[in-house]
Motif scaffolding. Structure first.
Motif, PDB file in Angstrom:
ATOM      1  N   ASN A   1       0.840  -1.186   0.000  1.00 18.50           N
ATOM      2  CA  ASN A   1       0.000   0.000   0.000  1.00 18.50           C
ATOM      3  C   ASN A   1       0.881   1.244   0.000  1.00 18.50           C
ATOM      4  OD1 ASN A   1      -2.295   1.535   0.065  1.00 18.50           O
ATOM      5  ND2 ASN A   1      -3.137   0.590   1.900  1.00 18.50           N
ATOM      6  N   VAL A   2       0.320   2.349  -0.498  1.00 22.72           N
ATOM      7  CA  VAL A   2       1.011   3.639  -0.488  1.00 22.72           C
ATOM      8  C   VAL A   2       0.019   4.686  -0.001  1.00 22.72           C
ATOM      9  CG1 VAL A   2       2.162   5.399  -1.894  1.00 22.72           C
ATOM     10  CG2 VAL A   2       2.496   2.982  -2.419  1.00 22.72           C
ATOM     11  N   HIS A   3       0.418   5.454   1.010  1.00 25.78           N
ATOM     12  CA  HIS A   3      -0.409   6.544   1.529  1.00 25.78           C
ATOM     13  C   HIS A   3       0.285   7.854   1.190  1.00 25.78           C
ATOM     14  CE1 HIS A   3      -3.203   4.293   4.210  1.00 25.78           C
ATOM     15  NE2 HIS A   3      -2.284   3.375   3.998  1.00 25.78           N
ATOM     16  N   LEU A   4      -0.479   8.786   0.662  1.00 25.85           N
ATOM     17  CA  LEU A   4       0.047  10.081   0.255  1.00 25.85           C
ATOM     18  C   LEU A   4      -0.655  11.179   1.036  1.00 25.85           C
ATOM     19  CD1 LEU A   4       1.636  11.894  -1.755  1.00 25.85           C
ATOM     20  CD2 LEU A   4      -0.309  11.661  -3.295  1.00 25.85           C
ATOM     21  N   SER A   5       0.127  12.063   1.639  1.00 27.29           N
ATOM     22  CA  SER A   5      -0.399  13.227   2.349  1.00 27.29           C
ATOM     23  C   SER A   5       0.221  14.465   1.711  1.00 27.29           C
ATOM     24  CB  SER A   5      -0.048  13.150   3.838  1.00 27.29           C
ATOM     25  OG  SER A   5      -0.454  14.329   4.478  1.00 27.29           O
ATOM     26  N   PRO A   6      -0.404  14.982   0.633  1.00 21.99           N
ATOM     27  CA  PRO A   6       0.204  16.096  -0.090  1.00 21.99           C
ATOM     28  C   PRO A   6       0.368  17.358   0.737  1.00 21.99           C
ATOM     29  CG  PRO A   6      -1.955  15.568  -1.014  1.00 21.99           C
ATOM     30  CD  PRO A   6      -1.667  14.572   0.056  1.00 21.99           C
ATOM     31  N   GLY A   7      -0.545  17.607   1.677  1.00 18.62           N
ATOM     32  CA  GLY A   7      -0.438  18.801   2.510  1.00 18.62           C
ATOM     33  C   GLY A   7       0.805  18.782   3.391  1.00 18.62           C
ATOM     34  N   GLY A   8       1.145  17.601   3.896  1.00 16.10           N
ATOM     35  CA  GLY A   8       2.315  17.462   4.754  1.00 16.10           C
ATOM     36  C   GLY A   8       3.562  17.057   3.995  1.00 16.10           C
ATOM     37  N   GLY A   9       3.420  16.740   2.700  1.00 12.77           N
ATOM     38  CA  GLY A   9       4.561  16.317   1.897  1.00 12.77           C
ATOM     39  C   GLY A   9       5.121  14.975   2.336  1.00 12.77           C
ATOM     40  N   VAL A  10       4.226  14.046   2.717  1.00 12.94           N
ATOM     41  CA  VAL A  10       4.662  12.749   3.231  1.00 12.94           C
ATOM     42  C   VAL A  10       4.093  11.620   2.369  1.00 12.94           C
ATOM     43  CG1 VAL A  10       4.585  11.178   5.211  1.00 12.94           C
ATOM     44  CG2 VAL A  10       4.792  13.628   5.579  1.00 12.94           C
ATOM     45  N   VAL A  11       4.963  10.669   2.028  1.00 17.45           N
ATOM     46  CA  VAL A  11       4.557   9.456   1.335  1.00 17.45           C
ATOM     47  C   VAL A  11       4.963   8.290   2.223  1.00 17.45           C
ATOM     48  CG1 VAL A  11       4.855   8.031  -0.721  1.00 17.45           C
ATOM     49  CG2 VAL A  11       4.957  10.516  -0.922  1.00 17.45           C
ATOM     50  N   GLU A  12       4.017   7.401   2.520  1.00 18.99           N
ATOM     51  CA  GLU A  12       4.301   6.200   3.301  1.00 18.99           C
ATOM     52  C   GLU A  12       4.132   4.989   2.386  1.00 18.99           C
ATOM     53  OE1 GLU A  12       2.835   7.544   7.710  1.00 18.99           O
ATOM     54  OE2 GLU A  12       1.392   6.570   6.391  1.00 18.99           O
TER      55      GLU A  12
END
Length: 65
Positions: A30-41
């Motif tokens: 899985n890939v989680h993207l948080s564009p507001g925080g600039g974080v990719v998990e």
């Protein structure tokens, strides 16, 4: 680790100077993207914790063929 991320159809690679870490793309669950925080998990099968990539301006990502 700070460096270059390379993603191909087979591997995800992190390059920092002479240090290289690669992970088979087939192990990505899985890939989680948080564009507001600039974080990719990136969640991989064999790791208990995700790979966390912090990108100050996530929208500067580019893809090349």
């Amino acid at each position: 680790m700070e460096g270059i991320i390379r993603i191909s159809s087979r591997l995800i690679g992190f390059h920092e100077g002479h240090n290289i870490r690669t992970y088979p793309i087939r192990q990505v669950e899985n890939v989680h993207l948080s564009p507001g925080g600039g974080v990719v998990e990136v969640y991989l099968q064999h790791l208990k914790q995700p790979l966390v990539i912090i990108w100050p301006d996530l929208f500067e990502c580019q893809a090349a063929s």
